[in-house]
Scaffold this active site. Structure first.
Site, PDB file in Angstrom:
ATOM      1  N   ASN A  49       9.043  -6.534   4.106  1.00 55.44           N
ATOM      2  CA  ASN A  49       8.907  -5.423   2.945  1.00 55.44           C
ATOM      3  C   ASN A  49      10.050  -4.324   3.339  1.00 55.44           C
ATOM      4  O   ASN A  49      10.560  -4.494   4.475  1.00 55.44           O
ATOM      5  CB  ASN A  49       7.364  -4.665   3.490  1.00 55.44           C
ATOM      6  CG  ASN A  49       7.530  -3.283   2.683  1.00 55.44           C
ATOM      7  OD1 ASN A  49       7.179  -2.219   3.241  1.00 55.44           O
ATOM      8  ND2 ASN A  49       7.522  -3.182   1.516  1.00 55.44           N
ATOM      9  N   PRO A  92       0.895  -1.187   0.066  1.00 55.72           N
ATOM     10  CA  PRO A  92       0.097   0.010  -0.148  1.00 55.72           C
ATOM     11  C   PRO A  92       0.859   1.179  -0.021  1.00 55.72           C
ATOM     12  O   PRO A  92       1.719   1.366   0.809  1.00 55.72           O
ATOM     13  CB  PRO A  92      -0.752  -0.192   1.448  1.00 55.72           C
ATOM     14  CG  PRO A  92       0.051  -1.106   2.264  1.00 55.72           C
ATOM     15  CD  PRO A  92       0.877  -1.908   1.414  1.00 55.72           C
ATOM     16  N   MET A  93       0.584   2.137  -0.867  1.00 56.93           N
ATOM     17  CA  MET A  93       1.482   3.341  -1.148  1.00 56.93           C
ATOM     18  C   MET A  93       0.483   4.502  -1.152  1.00 56.93           C
ATOM     19  O   MET A  93      -0.376   4.621  -2.252  1.00 56.93           O
ATOM     20  CB  MET A  93       2.355   3.239  -2.303  1.00 56.93           C
ATOM     21  CG  MET A  93       3.640   2.341  -1.962  1.00 56.93           C
ATOM     22  SD  MET A  93       4.909   1.899  -3.259  1.00 56.93           S
ATOM     23  CE  MET A  93       3.658   0.982  -4.306  1.00 56.93           C
ATOM     24  N   ARG A 113       8.274   0.564  -4.030  1.00 60.95           N
ATOM     25  CA  ARG A 113       8.508   1.658  -5.138  1.00 60.95           C
ATOM     26  C   ARG A 113       8.885   0.819  -6.160  1.00 60.95           C
ATOM     27  O   ARG A 113       8.758   1.306  -7.433  1.00 60.95           O
ATOM     28  CB  ARG A 113       9.465   2.709  -4.484  1.00 60.95           C
ATOM     29  CG  ARG A 113       8.934   3.725  -3.652  1.00 60.95           C
ATOM     30  CD  ARG A 113       9.757   4.320  -2.921  1.00 60.95           C
ATOM     31  NE  ARG A 113      10.512   3.781  -1.914  1.00 60.95           N
ATOM     32  CZ  ARG A 113      11.682   4.135  -1.085  1.00 60.95           C
ATOM     33  NH1 ARG A 113      12.223   5.340  -1.724  1.00 60.95           N
ATOM     34  NH2 ARG A 113      12.325   3.440  -0.246  1.00 60.95           N
ATOM     35  N   CYS A 153       2.902   3.542   9.071  1.00 57.26           N
ATOM     36  CA  CYS A 153       3.141   4.875   8.471  1.00 57.26           C
ATOM     37  C   CYS A 153       3.465   5.831   9.430  1.00 57.26           C
ATOM     38  O   CYS A 153       2.991   5.990  10.503  1.00 57.26           O
ATOM     39  CB  CYS A 153       1.813   5.143   7.797  1.00 57.26           C
ATOM     40  SG  CYS A 153       1.717   6.838   6.971  1.00 57.26           S
TER      41      CYS A 153
END
Length: 335
Positions: free
Chosen positions: A211, A17-18, A234, A100
């Site tokens: 990750n 999720p970005m 990315r 986050c």
């Protein structure tokens, strides 16, 4: 089918999720490159899922399956309501963001801040587990600020697995909530993959995914010798063509890798539908900039999309003309 894969600890490759990147158009595009990788939404704050424009925030194309909804929040009751809404929309997984580091999540006391409150995270997971029938998972860091990663990650992991979390995805670096920007937090804190490997050794029966800083399919394969899942971030966004090898390398699909030119043609059809619904080409094309990464003609492809896709009235012909620059360059005789 996806839930069973988690329970049996089948190897899973996912796209992280970005924020501002993995919207529905990005996910549909990635799905043209891999039929099996698990895709994630951007983080959706629980309050937004409850009170906001649900179709805009949560709607997705059925072709995106398997697709997971990542939620942000720290109030168990609100997370339950948001998880129920997400499950009703048809998401294959509900994931709680505990990683986050942005200022926005700090002010809301969720995201990476929750690494300091593992008991609260466990209560949130337990509440969602009891409310929905789809897997409930967590994505976290190895620690924040001055926490000892050995103690911090173990406390969080043991806590969420004690209440039957289905998986834990670990970004293998700390988050510094004070002193580093969100962008710096993606690069500056050192990666510690061995810390995640040790967690898996301590919890061999649990699904642990990794990750952070993983750039190639080959690196992903190396990690899968130690953990159950690999999450590309990315690298998958900036060079999406690496996803074309996922189905064969990780899922045993004995089919040819998707041809990027055919992917562009499929996306042109998708763009036509999106324009008919009132959208703009740039909503879709911005996610496709890296498709022909490092190929002859890639620069011209990028220039056309960057300069023309935002113009009023731009349509799928811009996509097709940009891809043609790569096709022509590939056919040109060597100098």
């Amino acid at each position: 089918m996806y839930a069973q894969a988690l329970k049996s600890k089948q190897k899973i490759l996912s796209v992280a999720p970005m924020m501002d990147w993995t919207d529905r158009h990005c996910r549909f595009f990635h799905r043209q490159l891999t039929q099996n990788a698990l895709l994630y939404t951007e983080m959706v704050v629980a309050d937004a899922a409850i009170h906001g424009d649900r179709q805009r925030l949560l709607g997705f194309n059925d072709a995106e399956h398997p697709v997971a909804l990542q939620l942000g929040g720290s109030d168990p009751e609100k997370l339950v309501r948001a998880a129920e809404i997400g499950a009703a929309f048809g998401y294959d997984e509900i994931n709680l963001n505990v990683g986050c580091p942005s200022d926005r999540v700090q002010s809301g006391t969720f995201g990476a801040c929750l690494m300091k409150e593992p008991d609260l995270v466990a209560r949130c997971v337990k509440a969602m587990q009891e409310a929905v029938d789809v897997p409930v998972t967590v994505k976290c860091r190895i620690g924040v600020d001055d926490q000892d990663p050995e103690e911090a990650l173990d406390r969080l992991a043991y806590g969420v697995f004690a209440v039957n979390a289905d998986a834990l995805w670990v970004h293998a670096r700390k988050a510094w909530l004070q002193g580093l920007s969100p962008k710096e937090n993606r690069d500056i804190p050192p990666l510690d993959y061995d810390r995640v490997y040790r967690l898996k050794e301590r919890l061999p029966e649990k699904f642990i995914g990794i990750n952070g800083g993983i750039k190639t399919i080959e690196e992903a394969e190396q990690h899968l010798a130690h953990v159950d899942g690999v999450m590309l971030g990315r690298a998958a966004y900036q060079n999406p063509d690496i996803l074309a090898d996922v189905d064969d390398r990780f899922y045993g699909a004995r089919t040819p890798a998707p041809d990027p030119f055919e992917v562009v043609e499929m996306m042109a059809e998708y763009v036509r539908d999106h324009l008919t619904a009132g959208g703009r080409l740039s909503h879709v094309s911005r996610h496709m900039i890296g498709l022909f990464h490092s190929r002859p003609g890639a620069r011209a492809y990028r220039q056309i999309l960057s300069s023309e896709a935002t113009r009023p009235g731009a349509g799928p012909e811009v996509l097709l003309r940009a891809a043609e620059q790569v096709r022509v360059a590939a056919q040109a005789p060597a100098a």
